[in-house]
Structures are given as C-alpha cells and as structure tokens.
Design a protein around this motif. Structure first.
Motif, PDB file in Angstrom:
ATOM      1  N   SER A  47       0.765  -0.765  -0.713  1.00 49.16           N
ATOM      2  CA  SER A  47       0.295  -0.097   0.094  1.00 49.16           C
ATOM      3  C   SER A  47       0.889   1.277  -0.354  1.00 49.16           C
ATOM      4  CB  SER A  47      -1.045   0.342   1.069  1.00 49.16           C
ATOM      5  OG  SER A  47      -2.156   0.660   0.931  1.00 49.16           O
ATOM      6  N   PRO A  48       2.248   1.057   1.041  1.00 49.05           N
ATOM      7  CA  PRO A  48       3.002   2.593   0.532  1.00 49.05           C
ATOM      8  C   PRO A  48       3.695   2.905  -0.527  1.00 49.05           C
ATOM      9  CG  PRO A  48       3.192   1.290   2.846  1.00 49.05           C
ATOM     10  CD  PRO A  48       2.284   0.735   2.460  1.00 49.05           C
ATOM     11  N   LEU A  49       3.399   1.994  -0.599  1.00 44.21           N
ATOM     12  CA  LEU A  49       4.458   1.366  -1.941  1.00 44.21           C
ATOM     13  C   LEU A  49       3.439   2.356  -3.287  1.00 44.21           C
ATOM     14  CD1 LEU A  49       6.008  -2.222  -2.182  1.00 44.21           C
ATOM     15  CD2 LEU A  49       7.222   0.434  -1.689  1.00 44.21           C
ATOM     16  N   ARG A  50       2.425   1.911  -3.508  1.00 47.72           N
ATOM     17  CA  ARG A  50       1.640   2.297  -4.173  1.00 47.72           C
ATOM     18  C   ARG A  50       1.089   3.087  -4.723  1.00 47.72           C
ATOM     19  NH1 ARG A  50      -2.922  -0.590  -3.135  1.00 47.72           N
ATOM     20  NH2 ARG A  50      -3.361   0.989  -1.919  1.00 47.72           N
ATOM     21  N   ASN A  51       1.109   3.818  -2.699  1.00 51.01           N
ATOM     22  CA  ASN A  51       1.221   5.326  -2.606  1.00 51.01           C
ATOM     23  C   ASN A  51       2.195   6.574  -3.614  1.00 51.01           C
ATOM     24  OD1 ASN A  51      -1.714   4.589  -1.550  1.00 51.01           O
ATOM     25  ND2 ASN A  51      -1.212   4.838   0.415  1.00 51.01           N
ATOM     26  N   ALA A  52       3.068   5.454  -3.136  1.00 51.68           N
ATOM     27  CA  ALA A  52       4.376   6.581  -3.370  1.00 51.68           C
ATOM     28  C   ALA A  52       4.755   7.028  -4.717  1.00 51.68           C
ATOM     29  CB  ALA A  52       6.126   6.064  -2.659  1.00 51.68           C
ATOM     30  N   SER A  53       3.989   5.971  -5.420  1.00 54.73           N
ATOM     31  CA  SER A  53       3.820   5.427  -6.893  1.00 54.73           C
ATOM     32  C   SER A  53       5.139   4.884  -7.139  1.00 54.73           C
ATOM     33  CB  SER A  53       3.676   7.324  -7.912  1.00 54.73           C
ATOM     34  OG  SER A  53       2.732   7.486  -7.106  1.00 54.73           O
ATOM     35  N   LEU A  54       6.080   3.827  -6.376  1.00 59.82           N
ATOM     36  CA  LEU A  54       6.796   3.104  -7.374  1.00 59.82           C
ATOM     37  C   LEU A  54       6.219   2.241  -7.469  1.00 59.82           C
ATOM     38  CD1 LEU A  54       8.772   3.075  -3.725  1.00 59.82           C
ATOM     39  CD2 LEU A  54       9.612   4.099  -6.065  1.00 59.82           C
ATOM     40  N   VAL A  55       5.068   1.992  -7.042  1.00 57.39           N
ATOM     41  CA  VAL A  55       4.361   0.210  -7.780  1.00 57.39           C
ATOM     42  C   VAL A  55       2.569   0.899  -8.005  1.00 57.39           C
ATOM     43  CG1 VAL A  55       5.691  -1.138  -6.537  1.00 57.39           C
ATOM     44  CG2 VAL A  55       3.056  -0.986  -5.719  1.00 57.39           C
ATOM     45  N   LYS A  56       2.493  -0.585  -9.302  1.00 57.97           N
ATOM     46  CA  LYS A  56       0.567  -0.281  -9.673  1.00 57.97           C
ATOM     47  C   LYS A  56       0.181  -1.409  -9.248  1.00 57.97           C
ATOM     48  CE  LYS A  56       1.879   0.951 -14.357  1.00 57.97           C
ATOM     49  NZ  LYS A  56       1.984   1.163 -15.441  1.00 57.97           N
ATOM     50  N   SER A  57      -0.910  -0.870  -9.330  1.00 56.77           N
ATOM     51  CA  SER A  57      -1.960  -2.414  -8.769  1.00 56.77           C
ATOM     52  C   SER A  57      -2.494  -2.943  -9.947  1.00 56.77           C
ATOM     53  CB  SER A  57      -2.523  -1.913  -7.714  1.00 56.77           C
ATOM     54  OG  SER A  57      -3.586  -1.125  -8.080  1.00 56.77           O
ATOM     55  N   VAL A  58      -2.987  -4.138 -10.549  1.00 57.82           N
ATOM     56  CA  VAL A  58      -3.755  -4.644 -11.059  1.00 57.82           C
ATOM     57  C   VAL A  58      -5.181  -5.271 -10.845  1.00 57.82           C
ATOM     58  CG1 VAL A  58      -4.054  -5.668 -13.506  1.00 57.82           C
ATOM     59  CG2 VAL A  58      -2.270  -4.238 -12.673  1.00 57.82           C
ATOM     60  N   ARG A  59      -6.012  -5.199 -10.660  1.00 59.68           N
ATOM     61  CA  ARG A  59      -7.183  -6.128 -10.044  1.00 59.68           C
ATOM     62  C   ARG A  59      -7.667  -7.177 -11.286  1.00 59.68           C
ATOM     63  NH1 ARG A  59      -9.943  -3.329  -6.634  1.00 59.68           N
ATOM     64  NH2 ARG A  59      -9.390  -0.947  -5.368  1.00 59.68           N
ATOM     65  N   GLY A  60      -8.126  -8.183 -11.179  1.00 60.53           N
ATOM     66  CA  GLY A  60      -8.828  -9.426 -11.585  1.00 60.53           C
ATOM     67  C   GLY A  60      -8.343 -10.302 -10.923  1.00 60.53           C
ATOM     68  N   ALA A  61      -8.952 -11.339 -11.781  1.00 63.28           N
ATOM     69  CA  ALA A  61      -7.778 -12.527 -11.664  1.00 63.28           C
ATOM     70  C   ALA A  61      -6.532 -13.063 -11.720  1.00 63.28           C
ATOM     71  CB  ALA A  61      -9.124 -13.446 -12.142  1.00 63.28           C
ATOM     72  N   TYR A  62      -6.036 -12.239 -13.145  1.00 56.91           N
ATOM     73  CA  TYR A  62      -4.633 -12.378 -12.911  1.00 56.91           C
ATOM     74  C   TYR A  62      -4.132 -11.267 -12.656  1.00 56.91           C
ATOM     75  CZ  TYR A  62      -5.798 -16.221 -15.661  1.00 56.91           C
ATOM     76  OH  TYR A  62      -6.585 -17.832 -16.631  1.00 56.91           O
ATOM     77  N   GLY A  63      -4.333 -10.070 -11.685  1.00 58.45           N
ATOM     78  CA  GLY A  63      -3.677  -8.420 -11.186  1.00 58.45           C
ATOM     79  C   GLY A  63      -2.709  -9.621 -10.775  1.00 58.45           C
ATOM     80  N   GLY A  64      -2.661  -8.078  -9.459  1.00 57.34           N
ATOM     81  CA  GLY A  64      -0.661  -7.928  -9.098  1.00 57.34           C
ATOM     82  C   GLY A  64      -0.231  -7.332  -8.745  1.00 57.34           C
ATOM     83  N   TYR A  65       0.416  -7.123  -8.600  1.00 54.48           N
ATOM     84  CA  TYR A  65       1.629  -5.375  -9.056  1.00 54.48           C
ATOM     85  C   TYR A  65       2.769  -4.980  -9.978  1.00 54.48           C
ATOM     86  CZ  TYR A  65      -0.404  -4.420  -4.364  1.00 54.48           C
ATOM     87  OH  TYR A  65      -1.857  -4.132  -3.944  1.00 54.48           O
TER      88      TYR A  65
END
Length: 139
Positions: A47-65
C-alpha cells in the motif's frame, strides 16, 4: 540505523517485481509463497509503495503488482524511505558536541549515498561470486 522487516521485505517485493518487469503483474501471494513470507504482511507493505507511485496494482484474476518505472530508475533509497522514513542513524545529534555531530552526519551521508546509488537493476544483476566473505573469529 537498523532496517526493519518492513524495509527488508519491501526490497524483496520490489526485486521480485523487477525480475518480472515488462512481463505483467505479479501477485503478492506468489512472492509470499516463493520467499516463505506472510502474504498479509506483504499486502501492508504494498500500500505505501503504491501510494508513493513505486508500484501499480492491477485488479482481477490475473492481477497483482508491477513496477511503476524501470528497475534502473528506482533506488533502494526510494523504497527504504517510503517504508522506514528518513535515513537517520542517530536521533538528537544537535545535543552532541561538534566532532560527534560531524561523525554522525558522515555516517548518514554514506548510508544515503549507498542506498541512493543502488538501483533495483543493480540488485538484479548483483554478482554473487563477488560477495564479501564473512568474518571468521578465532578464540
């Protein structure tokens, strides 16, 4: 300065995402399973890595970071600061005498330099054959 499990596991997440850069999202479940870590704990770090724009999350069955940028553009310092806060080896140095203040500032600057000049790409291509040998103590 001591790096907690937040910083260490956060680096683990980011290195695993760097290994898969350009190949699509990676689930935290797969990282947790491969590295024998708590998936729930990795979720708290993502969560903090995403908030800092270091990672992006992808939703769904084949989602992840996925990394939000190329591995060569993300430093260990970026990750550690997000998860651990400012890099400060000693608190309250203003109360120290001038010589000790100078020492602690040099230590801080040296640590910052190493973290800020080490990219995820560097960590991916680190040559394990050239690691420092452990110290051997004889009694």
């Amino acid at each position: 300065m001591k790096i907690s499990t937040k910083g260490r596991y956060g680096l683990t997440i980011m290195i695993e995402l760097a290994k898969n850069y350009g190949k699509g999202p990676v689930s935290l479940k797969s990282i947790a399973r491969e590295k024998d870590l708590s998936e729930h704990y990795l979720e708290q770090l993502a969560s903090p890595l995403r908030n800092a724009s270091l990672v992006k999350s992808v939703r769904g069955a084949y989602g992840g970071y996925m990394l939000a940028n190329e591995p060569k553009k993300i430093t260990a310092g970026d990750i550690i600061r997000v998860l651990e806060g400012p890099i400060t080896p000693v608190e309250g140095i203003e109360d120290e005498d001038v010589a000790k203040q100078a020492l602690w500032l040099r230590v801080r600057d040296a640590v910052k330099d190493v973290l800020d000049t080490t990219t995820l790409e560097d960590l991916l291509h680190h040559d394990n054959d050239h690691h420092q040998e452990s110290y051997m103590f004889y009694i």
